[in-house]
Design a protein around this motif. Structure first.
Motif, PDB file in Angstrom:
ATOM      1  N   UNK A 167      13.653  42.041  25.032  1.00 11.93           N
ATOM      2  CA  UNK A 167      12.541  42.135  24.665  1.00 11.93           C
ATOM      3  C   UNK A 167      12.665  41.381  23.171  1.00 11.93           C
ATOM      4  N   UNK A 168      11.916  40.221  22.795  1.00  4.54           N
ATOM      5  CA  UNK A 168      11.938  39.605  21.516  1.00  4.54           C
ATOM      6  C   UNK A 168      10.487  38.781  21.325  1.00  4.54           C
ATOM      7  N   UNK A 169      10.301  38.565  20.040  1.00  7.20           N
ATOM      8  CA  UNK A 169       9.085  37.815  19.828  1.00  7.20           C
ATOM      9  C   UNK A 169       9.487  36.663  19.005  1.00  7.20           C
ATOM     10  N   UNK A 170       8.947  35.563  19.383  1.00  3.37           N
ATOM     11  CA  UNK A 170       9.324  34.041  18.942  1.00  3.37           C
ATOM     12  C   UNK A 170       8.063  33.829  18.386  1.00  3.37           C
ATOM     13  N   UNK A 171       8.296  32.927  17.051  1.00  3.21           N
ATOM     14  CA  UNK A 171       7.123  32.309  16.535  1.00  3.21           C
ATOM     15  C   UNK A 171       7.246  30.703  16.135  1.00  3.21           C
ATOM     16  N   UNK A 172       6.540  30.093  16.705  1.00  5.61           N
ATOM     17  CA  UNK A 172       6.700  28.514  16.719  1.00  5.61           C
ATOM     18  C   UNK A 172       5.526  28.006  15.701  1.00  5.61           C
ATOM     19  N   UNK A 173       5.792  27.551  14.567  1.00  3.31           N
ATOM     20  CA  UNK A 173       5.148  26.990  13.510  1.00  3.31           C
ATOM     21  C   UNK A 173       4.523  25.794  13.724  1.00  3.31           C
ATOM     22  N   UNK A 174       5.175  24.855  14.754  1.00  6.69           N
ATOM     23  CA  UNK A 174       4.622  23.509  15.041  1.00  6.69           C
ATOM     24  C   UNK A 174       3.621  23.838  16.101  1.00  6.69           C
ATOM     25  N   UNK A 175       3.850  24.596  17.191  1.00 11.19           N
ATOM     26  CA  UNK A 175       2.576  24.836  18.184  1.00 11.19           C
ATOM     27  C   UNK A 175       1.786  25.923  17.988  1.00 11.19           C
ATOM     28  N   UNK A 176       2.072  26.499  16.691  1.00 14.57           N
ATOM     29  CA  UNK A 176       1.160  27.661  16.517  1.00 14.57           C
ATOM     30  C   UNK A 176       1.156  28.641  17.603  1.00 14.57           C
ATOM     31  N   UNK A 177       2.040  29.321  17.828  1.00 19.90           N
ATOM     32  CA  UNK A 177       2.032  30.126  19.090  1.00 19.90           C
ATOM     33  C   UNK A 177       3.241  31.308  18.656  1.00 19.90           C
ATOM     34  N   UNK A 178       2.747  32.694  18.919  1.00 21.50           N
ATOM     35  CA  UNK A 178       3.581  33.816  19.017  1.00 21.50           C
ATOM     36  C   UNK A 178       3.843  34.401  20.328  1.00 21.50           C
ATOM     37  N   UNK A 179       5.047  34.375  20.704  1.00 20.13           N
ATOM     38  CA  UNK A 179       5.342  34.770  22.154  1.00 20.13           C
ATOM     39  C   UNK A 179       6.159  35.894  22.095  1.00 20.13           C
ATOM     40  N   UNK A 180       5.577  37.130  23.171  1.00 16.07           N
ATOM     41  CA  UNK A 180       6.417  38.191  23.549  1.00 16.07           C
ATOM     42  C   UNK A 180       7.188  37.621  24.699  1.00 16.07           C
ATOM     43  N   UNK A 181       8.516  37.821  24.503  1.00 17.57           N
ATOM     44  CA  UNK A 181       9.312  37.514  25.919  1.00 17.57           C
ATOM     45  C   UNK A 181       9.926  38.463  26.329  1.00 17.57           C
ATOM     46  N   UNK A 182       9.784  38.902  27.602  1.00 19.22           N
ATOM     47  CA  UNK A 182      10.297  40.021  28.213  1.00 19.22           C
ATOM     48  C   UNK A 182      11.046  39.931  29.465  1.00 19.22           C
ATOM     49  N   UNK A 183      12.275  40.382  29.573  1.00 17.71           N
ATOM     50  CA  UNK A 183      12.868  40.568  30.992  1.00 17.71           C
ATOM     51  C   UNK A 183      12.746  42.017  31.520  1.00 17.71           C
ATOM     52  N   UNK A 184      12.059  42.056  32.565  1.00 17.39           N
ATOM     53  CA  UNK A 184      11.846  43.293  33.510  1.00 17.39           C
ATOM     54  C   UNK A 184      12.410  43.336  34.714  1.00 17.39           C
ATOM     55  N   UNK A 185      13.264  44.464  34.692  1.00 20.66           N
ATOM     56  CA  UNK A 185      13.801  44.827  35.990  1.00 20.66           C
ATOM     57  C   UNK A 185      12.774  45.494  36.868  1.00 20.66           C
ATOM     58  N   UNK A 186      12.360  44.874  37.947  1.00 13.56           N
ATOM     59  CA  UNK A 186      11.283  45.306  38.784  1.00 13.56           C
ATOM     60  C   UNK A 186      11.857  46.452  39.684  1.00 13.56           C
ATOM     61  N   UNK A 187      13.116  46.949  39.746  1.00  7.29           N
ATOM     62  CA  UNK A 187      13.669  48.011  40.460  1.00  7.29           C
ATOM     63  C   UNK A 187      13.006  49.419  39.789  1.00  7.29           C
ATOM     64  N   UNK A 188      12.647  49.382  38.329  1.00 14.92           N
ATOM     65  CA  UNK A 188      11.928  50.410  37.823  1.00 14.92           C
ATOM     66  C   UNK A 188      10.485  50.304  37.620  1.00 14.92           C
ATOM     67  N   UNK A 189       9.995  49.293  37.477  1.00 20.78           N
ATOM     68  CA  UNK A 189       8.597  48.989  37.163  1.00 20.78           C
ATOM     69  C   UNK A 189       8.239  47.552  37.600  1.00 20.78           C
ATOM     70  N   UNK A 190       6.760  47.391  37.975  1.00 21.08           N
ATOM     71  CA  UNK A 190       6.561  46.130  38.334  1.00 21.08           C
ATOM     72  C   UNK A 190       5.648  45.516  37.203  1.00 21.08           C
ATOM     73  N   UNK A 191       5.534  44.333  37.242  1.00 20.24           N
ATOM     74  CA  UNK A 191       4.873  43.414  36.185  1.00 20.24           C
ATOM     75  C   UNK A 191       3.315  44.113  36.097  1.00 20.24           C
ATOM     76  N   UNK A 192       2.811  44.560  37.276  1.00 17.01           N
ATOM     77  CA  UNK A 192       1.562  44.792  37.347  1.00 17.01           C
ATOM     78  C   UNK A 192       1.468  46.179  36.520  1.00 17.01           C
ATOM     79  N   UNK A 193       2.393  46.952  36.700  1.00 20.19           N
ATOM     80  CA  UNK A 193       2.527  48.235  36.209  1.00 20.19           C
ATOM     81  C   UNK A 193       2.462  48.152  34.594  1.00 20.19           C
ATOM     82  N   UNK A 194       3.110  47.109  33.995  1.00 18.97           N
ATOM     83  CA  UNK A 194       3.456  46.766  32.797  1.00 18.97           C
ATOM     84  C   UNK A 194       1.756  46.545  32.148  1.00 18.97           C
ATOM     85  N   UNK A 195       1.104  45.510  32.838  1.00 17.02           N
ATOM     86  CA  UNK A 195      -0.247  45.382  32.454  1.00 17.02           C
ATOM     87  C   UNK A 195      -1.095  46.496  32.667  1.00 17.02           C
TER      88      UNK A 195
END
Length: 226
Positions: A167-195
């Motif tokens: 899990x990491x947070x990246x901030x791009x001052x040119x595109x003015x975006x903040x991104x939360x980047x996750x790598x999820x192992x679906x063996x333990x939980x699904x992306x839908x469960x995350x939401x």
């Protein structure tokens, strides 16, 4: 004879304060007993680091950045009393601590506002400091936060956190975006469960980024959601 001007209170001072150490550890022990994920020195340290990164990239004044990190480090201290209303009780505790340490009221004030508004049910990004803290807090999802040692008894919060391998947070001052980047192992939980459990937190992150003119993106296993 001139009166010496006291040195400004720093995050280093706050982290070294024995009362702060005891209260943050106590808050985490209470939440551990209630079955919650880690909210101790690791969590508040990460939130302080993300808060600093955001405020520095926004080119906020150095003292404002320092106050933001202090707010982030103290934001969950109210959990030492109870999970319910912990932003409000935490703000009260933070005032007592910082006032005892000699911080002037005009510096304490924005810290209290940021602490008191960091939860999604009653809080809101009421300042740039508050917004940066919220993004840092809501972005800290990771397997190392799980305190339950018995995999078979995991609830959905345990499983979703345990599934996040990176899990990491990246901030791009040119595109003015903040991104939360996750790598999820679906063996333990699904992306839908995350939401299922984090949707309200992601909405709060988006609103927080709106406060300082950025877009919030979520990237899960290489797929970006805006």
């Amino acid at each position: 004879m001139e009166t010496a001007i006291p040195e400004p209170i720093t995050l280093k001072d706050v982290k070294a304060n024995p009362k702060v150490i005891a209260l943050i550890n106590g808050a985490n022990e209470l939440l551990k007993a209630m079955g919650y994920t880690e909210h101790g020195p690791r969590h508040v340290g990460i939130v302080a680091g993300i808060t600093r990164m955001i405020l520095e990239k926004l080119e906020m004044p150095a003292r404002y950045v320092e106050l933001g990190m202090i707010a982030a480090y103290l934001h969950d201290i109210g959990n030492v009393i109870n999970r319910q209303d912990h932003p409000l009780t935490g703000a009260g505790i933070a005032f007592r601590l910082l006032d005892e340490m000699g911080m002037p009221a005009e510096e304490i004030a924005p810290i209290l506002g940021a602490i008191g508004n960091h939860e999604e049910l009653l809080g809101a990004p009421i300042s740039v400091m508050s917004a940066a803290l919220i993004v840092g807090d809501k972005s800290d999802v990771h397997y190392s936060r799980v305190q339950n040692p018995i995999l078979e008894t995991f609830d959905i919060h345990d499983r979703v956190n345990y599934a996040v391998q990176r899990s990491r947070v990246e901030m791009d001052t040119e595109t003015k975006t903040v991104a939360l980047i996750l790598e999820i192992d679906n063996q333990f939980a699904t992306v839908m469960e995350y939401f299922e459990i984090f949707l309200s937190r992601m909405v709060m992150c988006r609103r927080s980024c709106d406060t300082f003119g950025y877009r919030f993106n979520l990237n899960v296993n290489g797929t970006t959601l805006e």
